[in-house]
Design an enzyme around this catalytic site. Structure first.
Site, PDB file in Angstrom:
ATOM      1  N   SER A   5      44.997 -17.158 -33.724  1.00 36.59           N
ATOM      2  CA  SER A   5      44.263 -17.933 -34.733  1.00 36.59           C
ATOM      3  C   SER A   5      44.230 -17.248 -36.107  1.00 36.59           C
ATOM      4  O   SER A   5      43.205 -17.245 -36.782  1.00 36.59           O
ATOM      5  CB  SER A   5      42.847 -18.244 -34.238  1.00 36.59           C
ATOM      6  OG  SER A   5      42.919 -19.040 -33.056  1.00 36.59           O
ATOM      7  N   ASN A  13      55.472 -18.598 -35.145  1.00 36.56           N
ATOM      8  CA  ASN A  13      55.963 -19.112 -33.869  1.00 36.56           C
ATOM      9  C   ASN A  13      55.668 -20.610 -33.856  1.00 36.56           C
ATOM     10  O   ASN A  13      54.514 -21.007 -33.729  1.00 36.56           O
ATOM     11  CB  ASN A  13      55.230 -18.400 -32.726  1.00 36.56           C
ATOM     12  CG  ASN A  13      55.512 -19.031 -31.376  1.00 36.56           C
ATOM     13  OD1 ASN A  13      56.477 -19.786 -31.226  1.00 36.56           O
ATOM     14  ND2 ASN A  13      54.673 -18.733 -30.394  1.00 36.56           N
ATOM     15  N   TRP A  14      56.724 -21.395 -33.991  1.00 32.97           N
ATOM     16  CA  TRP A  14      56.531 -22.850 -34.087  1.00 32.97           C
ATOM     17  C   TRP A  14      56.303 -23.517 -32.734  1.00 32.97           C
ATOM     18  O   TRP A  14      56.027 -24.712 -32.670  1.00 32.97           O
ATOM     19  CB  TRP A  14      57.743 -23.491 -34.758  1.00 32.97           C
ATOM     20  CG  TRP A  14      57.800 -23.313 -36.247  1.00 32.97           C
ATOM     21  CD1 TRP A  14      56.891 -22.676 -37.045  1.00 32.97           C
ATOM     22  CD2 TRP A  14      58.822 -23.805 -37.122  1.00 32.97           C
ATOM     23  NE1 TRP A  14      57.294 -22.736 -38.359  1.00 32.97           N
ATOM     24  CE2 TRP A  14      58.471 -23.423 -38.438  1.00 32.97           C
ATOM     25  CE3 TRP A  14      60.006 -24.533 -36.926  1.00 32.97           C
ATOM     26  CZ2 TRP A  14      59.252 -23.745 -39.547  1.00 32.97           C
ATOM     27  CZ3 TRP A  14      60.791 -24.848 -38.034  1.00 32.97           C
ATOM     28  CH2 TRP A  14      60.415 -24.461 -39.322  1.00 32.97           C
ATOM     29  N   LYS A  15      56.496 -22.790 -31.664  1.00 31.66           N
ATOM     30  CA  LYS A  15      56.351 -23.372 -30.317  1.00 31.66           C
ATOM     31  C   LYS A  15      57.215 -24.645 -30.216  1.00 31.66           C
ATOM     32  O   LYS A  15      58.285 -24.690 -30.795  1.00 31.66           O
ATOM     33  CB  LYS A  15      54.884 -23.642 -30.012  1.00 31.66           C
ATOM     34  CG  LYS A  15      54.018 -22.429 -30.333  1.00 31.66           C
ATOM     35  CD  LYS A  15      52.639 -22.523 -29.786  1.00 31.66           C
ATOM     36  CE  LYS A  15      51.840 -21.322 -30.285  1.00 31.66           C
ATOM     37  NZ  LYS A  15      50.616 -21.110 -29.578  1.00 31.66           N
ATOM     38  N   GLU A  73      48.264 -10.048 -28.637  1.00 28.96           N
ATOM     39  CA  GLU A  73      47.782 -11.422 -28.726  1.00 28.96           C
ATOM     40  C   GLU A  73      46.758 -11.668 -27.621  1.00 28.96           C
ATOM     41  O   GLU A  73      47.134 -12.047 -26.501  1.00 28.96           O
ATOM     42  CB  GLU A  73      48.944 -12.396 -28.566  1.00 28.96           C
ATOM     43  CG  GLU A  73      49.978 -12.286 -29.665  1.00 28.96           C
ATOM     44  CD  GLU A  73      50.601 -13.644 -29.964  1.00 28.96           C
ATOM     45  OE1 GLU A  73      50.590 -14.039 -31.127  1.00 28.96           O
ATOM     46  OE2 GLU A  73      51.071 -14.306 -29.023  1.00 28.96           O
ATOM     47  N   HIS A  75      55.465 -14.089 -24.519  1.00 25.20           N
ATOM     48  CA  HIS A  75      54.312 -14.796 -25.096  1.00 25.20           C
ATOM     49  C   HIS A  75      53.381 -15.224 -23.960  1.00 25.20           C
ATOM     50  O   HIS A  75      53.845 -15.565 -22.868  1.00 25.20           O
ATOM     51  CB  HIS A  75      54.809 -16.017 -25.885  1.00 25.20           C
ATOM     52  CG  HIS A  75      53.733 -16.649 -26.695  1.00 25.20           C
ATOM     53  ND1 HIS A  75      52.828 -17.521 -26.158  1.00 25.20           N
ATOM     54  CD2 HIS A  75      53.402 -16.508 -28.001  1.00 25.20           C
ATOM     55  CE1 HIS A  75      51.985 -17.905 -27.105  1.00 25.20           C
ATOM     56  NE2 HIS A  75      52.319 -17.305 -28.236  1.00 25.20           N
ATOM     57  N   GLY A 106      50.784 -18.792 -34.893  1.00 24.99           N
ATOM     58  CA  GLY A 106      51.203 -20.033 -34.251  1.00 24.99           C
ATOM     59  C   GLY A 106      50.903 -21.227 -35.141  1.00 24.99           C
ATOM     60  O   GLY A 106      51.634 -21.541 -36.077  1.00 24.99           O
ATOM     61  N   GLY A 107      49.779 -21.887 -34.885  1.00 25.87           N
ATOM     62  CA  GLY A 107      49.429 -23.144 -35.556  1.00 25.87           C
ATOM     63  C   GLY A 107      49.588 -23.125 -37.068  1.00 25.87           C
ATOM     64  O   GLY A 107      50.164 -24.053 -37.659  1.00 25.87           O
ATOM     65  N   GLY A 146      45.426 -20.210 -30.317  1.00 26.46           N
ATOM     66  CA  GLY A 146      45.269 -21.657 -30.436  1.00 26.46           C
ATOM     67  C   GLY A 146      43.838 -22.128 -30.217  1.00 26.46           C
ATOM     68  O   GLY A 146      43.592 -23.323 -30.065  1.00 26.46           O
ATOM     69  N   GLU A 159      51.930 -17.889 -23.366  1.00 27.29           N
ATOM     70  CA  GLU A 159      52.242 -19.209 -22.804  1.00 27.29           C
ATOM     71  C   GLU A 159      53.390 -19.098 -21.805  1.00 27.29           C
ATOM     72  O   GLU A 159      53.421 -19.793 -20.786  1.00 27.29           O
ATOM     73  CB  GLU A 159      52.573 -20.196 -23.939  1.00 27.29           C
ATOM     74  CG  GLU A 159      51.309 -20.605 -24.687  1.00 27.29           C
ATOM     75  CD  GLU A 159      51.517 -21.008 -26.131  1.00 27.29           C
ATOM     76  OE1 GLU A 159      52.656 -21.267 -26.538  1.00 27.29           O
ATOM     77  OE2 GLU A 159      50.497 -21.056 -26.860  1.00 27.29           O
TER      78      GLU A 159
HETATM   79  C1  PEP Z   1      50.859 -17.703 -31.021  1.00 26.73           C
HETATM   80  O1  PEP Z   1      51.321 -18.732 -30.564  1.00 26.73           O
HETATM   81  O2  PEP Z   1      51.484 -16.634 -30.882  1.00 26.73           O
HETATM   82  C2  PEP Z   1      49.572 -17.776 -31.710  1.00 26.73           C
HETATM   83  C3  PEP Z   1      49.015 -16.642 -32.067  1.00 26.73           C
HETATM   84  O3  PEP Z   1      49.041 -19.027 -31.928  1.00 26.73           O
HETATM   85  P1  PEP Z   1      47.808 -19.390 -32.907  1.00 26.73           P
HETATM   86  O4  PEP Z   1      48.058 -18.666 -34.222  1.00 26.73           O
HETATM   87  O5  PEP Z   1      47.861 -20.871 -33.053  1.00 26.73           O
HETATM   88  O6  PEP Z   1      46.568 -18.895 -32.261  1.00 26.73           O
END
Ligand code: PEP
Length: 250
Positions: free
Chosen positions: A213, A9-11, A167, A95, A234-235, A173, A97
């Site tokens: 993470s 997930n590039w956000k 999640e 998500h 994500g990251g 993050g 966010e």
């Molecule tokens: C996400 O955005 O779904 C996520 C899990 O982010 P991260 O891996 O950065 O925690």
């Protein structure tokens, strides 16, 4: 054995040039990775460039969000039909966010899931508890409520066409990953919810990704848990080498 899915997930990151550069490095690194489905969710503006960049590979592209409406006067929204027509095969829904910053409710999640299925997309429906929920011993109550109000509102046939992503909000993050055991417990709980609402067959076929993470150095421990059917990243999905190392966990 359920087929694993590793989704990025590039956000709100990556221009078109950065998208091309990502796949130039990433594609050869995963060219022989047949053990899992690979999905990348770029921002809307980069979907078409991403699709061009993955032509001839098995990498699928996802939208990061979708409207609950088929069309209409909804400024700034993108429909499931538009995503499918553009070439997306997946869509991330609910998500944390979106839930926290854009006030999405379980009802929104249910509607978005349904309309995405109608357009032939595979929804990746996210749910997870906040830190304060976990500390108050409310993890299962929150997950149960999100399940019932969202994916639990589907018909059995619809439910068999979605993926869930557990999640925990406190792990997204933050660099704080859930231990493999904590994640496995939450997945087992969600699988029980699916069994009670639908059937044992639905529960055992359900693929539940873990997100929070995930990095190259913790993916193996997470994937060692039978309950975890993949990861939503994500990251670490922004860097092609690190995302490829996650995809190539085995
Ligand atoms: C996400 O955005 O779904 C996520 C899990 O982010 P991260 O891996 O950065 O925690």
């Amino acid at each position: 054995m359920r087929r694993r899915v590793i989704a990025g997930n590039w956000k709100m990151y990556k221009t078109l040039a950065e998208t091309r550069a990502f796949f130039t490095t990433f594609n050869p690194l995963v060219a022989n990775s047949k053990h899992c489905d690979i999905v990348v969710g770029p921002p809307f503006t980069a979907i078409s460039t991403a699709l061009d960049s993955v032509k001839g590979t098995s990498i699928a592209i996802a939208g990061q969000n979708v409207s609950w409406s088929q069309d209409g006067a909804f400024t700034g929204e993108v429909s499931a039909h538009m995503l499918a027509e553009a070439g997306c095969r997946y869509v991330i829904i609910g998500h944390s966010e979106r839930r926290q910053l854009f006030r999405e409710t379980d009802d929104n999640v249910a509607k978005k899931t349904l309309i995405s299925l109608e357009s032939g997309l595979t929804p990746i429906v996210c749910l997870g508890e906040r830190q304060e929920d976990r500390e108050a011993g409310l993890t299962e109550e929150v997950l149960g409520r999100q399940f019932t109000g969202g994916p639990g509102a589907l018909t059995p046939d619809e439910f068999s066409r979605i993926l869930l992503a557990y999640e925990p909000v406190w792990a997204i993050g933050t660099g704080r990953t859930a231990t493999p055991e904590i994640a496995a417990d939450a997945h087992a709980f969600l699988r029980r919810c699916a069994g009670e609402k639908f059937s044992i067959r639905h529960a055992s076929a359900l693929r539940i990704l873990y997100g929070g993470s995930v990095k190259p150095d913790n993916i193996q421990g997470l994937m060692a848990q039978e309950e975890l059917d993949g990861a939503l990243v994500g990251g670490a999905s922004l860097d092609p080498k690190s995302f490829a190392a996650i995809v190539n966990f085995e």
